[in-house]
Write a protein that holds these residues in place. Structure first.
Motif, PDB file in Angstrom:
ATOM      1  N   LEU A   1       0.852  -1.188   0.000  1.00  0.00           N
ATOM      2  CA  LEU A   1       0.000   0.000   0.000  1.00  0.00           C
ATOM      3  C   LEU A   1       0.886   1.235   0.000  1.00  0.00           C
ATOM      4  O   LEU A   1       1.657   1.458   0.939  1.00  0.00           O
ATOM      5  N   TRP A   2       0.796   2.003  -1.083  1.00  0.00           N
ATOM      6  CA  TRP A   2       1.591   3.221  -1.233  1.00  0.00           C
ATOM      7  C   TRP A   2       0.695   4.442  -1.097  1.00  0.00           C
ATOM      8  O   TRP A   2      -0.470   4.418  -1.494  1.00  0.00           O
ATOM      9  N   ALA A   3       1.269   5.515  -0.577  1.00  0.00           N
ATOM     10  CA  ALA A   3       0.565   6.793  -0.447  1.00  0.00           C
ATOM     11  C   ALA A   3       1.400   7.882  -1.093  1.00  0.00           C
ATOM     12  O   ALA A   3       2.600   7.715  -1.346  1.00  0.00           O
ATOM     13  N   TRP A   4       0.763   8.991  -1.377  1.00  0.00           N
ATOM     14  CA  TRP A   4       1.481  10.174  -1.836  1.00  0.00           C
ATOM     15  C   TRP A   4       0.902  11.374  -1.100  1.00  0.00           C
ATOM     16  O   TRP A   4      -0.291  11.449  -0.850  1.00  0.00           O
ATOM     17  N   ILE A   5       1.807  12.268  -0.719  1.00  0.00           N
ATOM     18  CA  ILE A   5       1.414  13.485   0.001  1.00  0.00           C
ATOM     19  C   ILE A   5       2.224  14.651  -0.551  1.00  0.00           C
ATOM     20  O   ILE A   5       3.309  14.448  -1.103  1.00  0.00           O
ATOM     21  N   PRO A   6       1.721  15.884  -0.397  1.00  0.00           N
ATOM     22  CA  PRO A   6       2.500  17.049  -0.829  1.00  0.00           C
ATOM     23  C   PRO A   6       3.798  17.152  -0.022  1.00  0.00           C
ATOM     24  O   PRO A   6       3.815  16.847   1.177  1.00  0.00           O
ATOM     25  N   LYS A   7       4.877  17.594  -0.671  1.00  0.00           N
ATOM     26  CA  LYS A   7       6.146  17.804   0.028  1.00  0.00           C
ATOM     27  C   LYS A   7       5.994  18.942   1.051  1.00  0.00           C
ATOM     28  O   LYS A   7       6.519  18.867   2.136  1.00  0.00           O
ATOM     29  N   GLN A   8       5.305  19.976   0.653  1.00  0.00           N
ATOM     30  CA  GLN A   8       5.092  21.135   1.516  1.00  0.00           C
ATOM     31  C   GLN A   8       3.744  21.037   2.186  1.00  0.00           C
ATOM     32  O   GLN A   8       2.721  20.911   1.526  1.00  0.00           O
TER      33      GLN A   8
END
Length: 171
Positions: free
Chosen positions: A159-166
């Protein structure tokens, strides 16, 4: 290489490499680039066999330094191969303004591994679209690990997620 979205830095580098390196040398070139960025993958000897915007195939040879006490691939080396295949797939699709993060790794060891392994990871076109359009999210990356006998020594769910760097500042 990709659909209709802007390629991130990683995907741009991969596309450039694939356009100038002959097909027969691409696995070696892709592996060198990936393994120089992900040191543990390099230590284990992960080999990138093929890569598109929705599919990654990697292999891992059963070498002495990554074997268990009975001569098969160590459990952690098989998990590393599955994580690498899914991770490179997510990493090349997440926008440059975002971070890919593994959220959960579930690995069931169902039988003894015989010889080398091949791992295939894939995302759907809908997943590909979500990764490019949603501010943050998660996706279960389909992953199959097959050994030389043609059977699956492990079942892996990544299970992978992505989030904003900032992070957004609170007002």
């Amino acid at each position: 290489m990709g659909g209709s979205y802007k390629l991130n830095k990683m995907a741009t580098s991969i596309a450039k490499l694939q356009s100038i390196v002959p097909n027969s040398f691409q696995p070696m070139a892709l592996s060198y680039v990936f393994n120089s960025m992900v040191k543990l993958a390099g230590t284990a000897g992960i080999r990138i066999e093929s890569l598109t915007h929705t599919n990654a195939r990697v292999s891992l040879q059963n070498k002495k330094k990554i074997q268990n006490h009975i001569g098969g691939l160590h459990a952690c080396s098989m998990a590393l191969a599955a994580e690498s295949a899914t991770g490179i797939l997510i990493g090349m699709n997440v926008r440059d303004t975002h971070l890919p993060l593994i959220k959960s790794m579930k690995v069931d060891f169902v039988r003894r591994c015989e010889g080398n392994i091949n791992v295939e990871a894939s995302i759907t076109e809908d997943d590909y679209k979500r990764i490019h359009e949603e501010e943050k999210g998660e996706v279960m990356v389909k992953c199959t690990v097959v050994d030389e006998s043609g059977k699956e020594p492990i079942k892996a769910d990544m299970l992978w997620a992505w989030i904003p760097k900032q992070r957004r500042s609170k007002l």
